[in-house]
Write a protein that holds these residues in place. Structure first.
Motif, PDB file in Angstrom:
ATOM      1  N   UNK A 111     -13.604  -0.455  -0.035  1.00 52.11           N
ATOM      2  CA  UNK A 111     -13.675   0.659   0.917  1.00 52.11           C
ATOM      3  C   UNK A 111     -13.071   0.282   2.285  1.00 52.11           C
ATOM      4  N   UNK A 112     -13.208  -0.977   2.673  1.00 49.66           N
ATOM      5  CA  UNK A 112     -12.654  -1.395   3.974  1.00 49.66           C
ATOM      6  C   UNK A 112     -11.137  -1.237   3.970  1.00 49.66           C
ATOM      7  N   UNK A 113     -10.507  -1.569   2.840  1.00 54.46           N
ATOM      8  CA  UNK A 113      -9.055  -1.423   2.748  1.00 54.46           C
ATOM      9  C   UNK A 113      -8.663   0.055   2.677  1.00 54.46           C
ATOM     10  N   UNK A 114      -9.492   0.836   1.986  1.00 54.20           N
ATOM     11  CA  UNK A 114      -9.206   2.273   1.864  1.00 54.20           C
ATOM     12  C   UNK A 114      -9.302   2.933   3.246  1.00 54.20           C
ATOM     13  N   UNK A 166      -6.169   2.171   5.030  1.00 56.01           N
ATOM     14  CA  UNK A 166      -4.974   2.876   4.525  1.00 56.01           C
ATOM     15  C   UNK A 166      -4.993   4.365   4.852  1.00 56.01           C
ATOM     16  N   UNK A 167      -6.169   4.920   5.125  1.00 55.24           N
ATOM     17  CA  UNK A 167      -6.346   6.334   5.453  1.00 55.24           C
ATOM     18  C   UNK A 167      -5.741   7.280   4.395  1.00 55.24           C
ATOM     19  N   UNK A 190      -2.330   5.111  -3.955  1.00 51.12           N
ATOM     20  CA  UNK A 190      -3.296   6.214  -3.880  1.00 51.12           C
ATOM     21  C   UNK A 190      -2.609   7.420  -4.508  1.00 51.12           C
ATOM     22  N   UNK A 191      -3.161   7.896  -5.629  1.00 52.75           N
ATOM     23  CA  UNK A 191      -2.430   8.864  -6.440  1.00 52.75           C
ATOM     24  C   UNK A 191      -3.302  10.063  -6.803  1.00 52.75           C
ATOM     25  N   UNK A 192      -2.618  11.147  -7.212  1.00 55.13           N
ATOM     26  CA  UNK A 192      -3.332  12.369  -7.573  1.00 55.13           C
ATOM     27  C   UNK A 192      -3.736  12.361  -9.042  1.00 55.13           C
ATOM     28  N   UNK A 229       0.883  -1.176   0.000  1.00 54.22           N
ATOM     29  CA  UNK A 229       0.000   0.000   0.000  1.00 54.22           C
ATOM     30  C   UNK A 229       0.911   1.213   0.000  1.00 54.22           C
ATOM     31  N   UNK A 230       0.748   2.090  -0.988  1.00 52.20           N
ATOM     32  CA  UNK A 230       1.636   3.262  -0.997  1.00 52.20           C
ATOM     33  C   UNK A 230       0.960   4.485  -1.599  1.00 52.20           C
ATOM     34  N   UNK A 231       1.722   5.558  -1.704  1.00 46.41           N
ATOM     35  CA  UNK A 231       1.183   6.808  -2.244  1.00 46.41           C
ATOM     36  C   UNK A 231       0.668   7.705  -1.136  1.00 46.41           C
ATOM     37  N   UNK A 232      -0.425   8.406  -1.447  1.00 42.38           N
ATOM     38  CA  UNK A 232      -0.916   9.465  -0.566  1.00 42.38           C
ATOM     39  C   UNK A 232      -1.816   8.895   0.532  1.00 42.38           C
ATOM     40  N   UNK A 233      -1.191   8.180   1.463  1.00 42.36           N
ATOM     41  CA  UNK A 233      -1.952   7.576   2.570  1.00 42.36           C
ATOM     42  C   UNK A 233      -1.197   7.738   3.891  1.00 42.36           C
TER      43      UNK A 233
END
Ligand code: MTE
Length: 328
Positions: A164-167, A170-171, A256-258, A118-122
């Protein structure tokens, strides 16, 4: 789907032999060499090679005990569930071949150990082992229609958990606008990834609103069991209002990206397989109609439904986006 026709000069010698034969030939050569070495040392009997004809036992899937999960009765079907044998032997999984008959080849997929990054904007980046993820997430069974862009469909009892549960776990930070999902990259294990004209690894993406919609489902099982390799074990996506190519298989990374990610098929043929890919019988594929679909295992065709019949859940996601090619 889009298939690039290779020119003669692009085919290396090893690909001139059918892949399965090639792999068998290499395996044979390898084992002959190994057996020769062992024989020379008198080691075959000692190693117990002649003690039994039985094949080596397959390792049981460590998640076996989690299935079957309780069915969520909110998701009902208007048709029979597709027989399991039909589903597991009619697949698109280009990492293991370009035909529908990849089930045997996909057995080479090694699904343990398996980690998801899990990476990016979290707030909580990191690696999570699939069995820890399975324990942390609320598993349930859902009956979904599954509509491929090639105009065939199935009805599948998936097991998994809401994306959504994973999201939530990850916050995501406020800058995260898209979820990008990526398949493994290992051309030794997956011969299709030696086909250099494909933009490996397979990548798919959703907007944040789509990813947090009730229907977006991360799949870990089917037919009350852990997911077969041919169907994208140990973790794949199901977005039943979209064409099946959005359902990325064997996921190893969720970012999680822009920016909107460039997806696998979009890179190959943007006018045929776009980012949105919502099902719509009124918008034909450039090369065929989407008005009806072949329901696999029944010999029947049915009219295709807008958003594959899931408009009540998802139509509102696209308000204000009418200028986008939502159905391509
Ligand atoms: N994911 C990966 N990694 N590789 C693929 O080739 N094919 C896609 C999608 N996910 C594909 C993939 C396509 S085109 C479809 S229709 C569905 O998986 C097929 O899923 P199924 O084989 O379970 O029916």
């Amino acid at each position: 789907m889009f298939i690039r026709h290779k020119k003669g000069w692009e085919i290396p010698e090893r690909e001139a032999t059918p892949e399965s034969l090639f792999l068998n030939r290499r395996a044979l050569v390898k084992s002959a060499v190994a057996a020769g070495a062992l024989l020379a040392s008198g080691g075959l009997a000692e190693a117990g090679f002649f003690s039994s004809d039985a094949p080596a036992p397959a390792m049981p899937d460590p998640s076996l005990g989690l299935y079957p999960a309780k069915r969520n009765e909110m998701f009902t079907l208007d048709r029979e569930i597709t027989p399991e044998a039909v589903n597991t032997h009619y697949n698109n999984f280009y990492e293991f071949g370009m035909t529908k008959n990849i089930a045997d080849a996909a057995e080479a997929l090694k699904i343990r150990p398996w980690t998801v990054k899990l990476d990016g904007l979290i707030e909580k980046p990191g690696m999570i082992a699939i069995d820890d993820l399975l324990k942390a997430m609320p598993l349930e069974e859902r009956l979904y229609r599954h509509r491929c862009v090639e105009a065939w469909s199935m009805a599948v009892p998936w097991t998994g958990f809401p994306l959504k549960a994973l999201i939530d776990y990850a916050k995501p930070q406020s800058g995260a606008k898209y979820v990008r999902m990526e398949t493994f990259l290992d051309s030794k294990m997956a011969p299709g990834q030696r086909q250099f004209w494909y933009p490996w690894p397979y990548v798919e993406g959703l907007t944040m609103a789509e990813a947090t919609n009730d229907l977006a489902f991360l799949v870990t099982g089917a037919y009350g069991k852990p997911l077969p390799k041919s169907m994208g074990a140990p973790l794949r996506l199901a977005t039943p209002w979209k064409y099946g190519f959005k359902s990325v298989k064997s996921i190893t990374k969720i970012s999680f990206v822009a920016e909107r990610p460039k997806t696998f098929w979009e890179q190959l043929g943007p006018s045929e397989y776009g980012f949105w890919a919502n099902v719509n019988p009124a918008v034909p594929h450039p090369r065929w109609s989407q008005a009806s679909e072949e329901v696999l295992g029944t010999g029947q065709r049915r009219p295709t439904m807008l958003y594959n019949g899931y408009g009540d859940y998802v139509a509102s996601l696209y308000t204000g986006l009418e200028k986008e090619p939502l159905f391509m």
